[in-house]
Design a protein around this motif. Structure first.
Motif, mmCIF file in Angstrom:
data_model
loop_
_atom_site.group_PDB
_atom_site.id
_atom_site.type_symbol
_atom_site.label_atom_id
_atom_site.label_comp_id
_atom_site.label_asym_id
_atom_site.label_seq_id
_atom_site.Cartn_x
_atom_site.Cartn_y
_atom_site.Cartn_z
ATOM 1 N N GLN A 1 -36.874 26.332 9.767
ATOM 2 C CA GLN A 1 -35.477 26.537 10.147
ATOM 3 C C GLN A 1 -35.429 27.331 11.434
ATOM 4 O O GLN A 1 -35.879 28.485 11.475
ATOM 5 C CB GLN A 1 -34.698 27.238 9.042
ATOM 6 C CG GLN A 1 -33.212 27.306 9.295
ATOM 7 C CD GLN A 1 -32.441 27.704 8.052
ATOM 8 O OE1 GLN A 1 -32.980 28.257 7.103
ATOM 9 N NE2 GLN A 1 -31.155 27.404 8.047
ATOM 10 N N LYS B 1 -29.780 26.180 13.249
ATOM 11 C CA LYS B 1 -30.046 24.818 12.798
ATOM 12 C C LYS B 1 -30.271 24.792 11.291
ATOM 13 O O LYS B 1 -30.565 25.805 10.667
ATOM 14 C CB LYS B 1 -31.252 24.237 13.520
ATOM 15 C CG LYS B 1 -31.044 24.046 15.020
ATOM 16 C CD LYS B 1 -32.210 23.314 15.638
ATOM 17 C CE LYS B 1 -31.977 23.061 17.118
ATOM 18 N NZ LYS B 1 -33.115 22.314 17.735
ATOM 19 N N GLU B 2 -30.150 23.603 10.739
ATOM 20 C CA GLU B 2 -30.391 23.439 9.317
ATOM 21 C C GLU B 2 -31.899 23.442 9.037
ATOM 22 O O GLU B 2 -32.709 23.122 9.901
ATOM 23 C CB GLU B 2 -29.778 22.131 8.821
ATOM 24 C CG GLU B 2 -28.264 22.117 8.836
ATOM 25 C CD GLU B 2 -27.689 20.872 8.179
ATOM 26 O OE1 GLU B 2 -26.466 20.820 8.015
ATOM 27 O OE2 GLU B 2 -28.476 19.983 7.832
#
Length: 125
Positions: free
Chosen positions: A39, A43-44
């Motif tokens: 990660q 961001k995911e």
């Protein structure tokens, strides 16, 4: 219960290599599918790679194929993520995860029920 502890992160330069470790306790690898995720800030969490409970099958995201290799040491109950030819875009917190409901790795984070605390990998250009 499965406890996972990652180690091996650090600051490296582009093109360098790094090996992450994930020490597991509570269950043997033969009963869980394992995955590595990362990660980056903002961001995911994304799937990096994983292997099946039998250890015979692996899965990688396209951007790391040929550069990253996942392996495991059953005697040490430890999973490794060997990262070669690192790029600045590989910078992220890396997590290992275990799924007791899957025998094959998946990109779906919701199917992993145990997670490590994460280790930071920073790649400078």
């Amino acid at each position: 219960q499965v406890q996972l502890v990652e180690s091996g992160g650090g600051l490296v330069q582009a093109g360098d290599s790094l090996r992450l470790s994930c020490a597991a306790s509570g269950r043997t690898f033969s009963s869980v599918a394992m995955g590595w995720f990362r990660q980056a800030p903002g961001k995911e969490r994304e799937f990096v790679g994983g292997f099946s409970s039998s250890g015979s099958g692996t899965l990688y995201r396209d951007s790391v194929k040929g550069r990253f290799t996942i392996s495991r040491d059953n005697a040490r109950n430890t999973v490794y993520l060997q990262m070669n030819s690192l790029k600045p875009e590989d910078t992220a917190v890396y997590y290992c995860a275990a799924s007791t409901v899957r025998t094959w790795p998946t990109r779906d984070t919701s199917l992993y029920n145990y997670w490590g605390q994460g280790t930071q990998v920073t790649v400078s250009s």
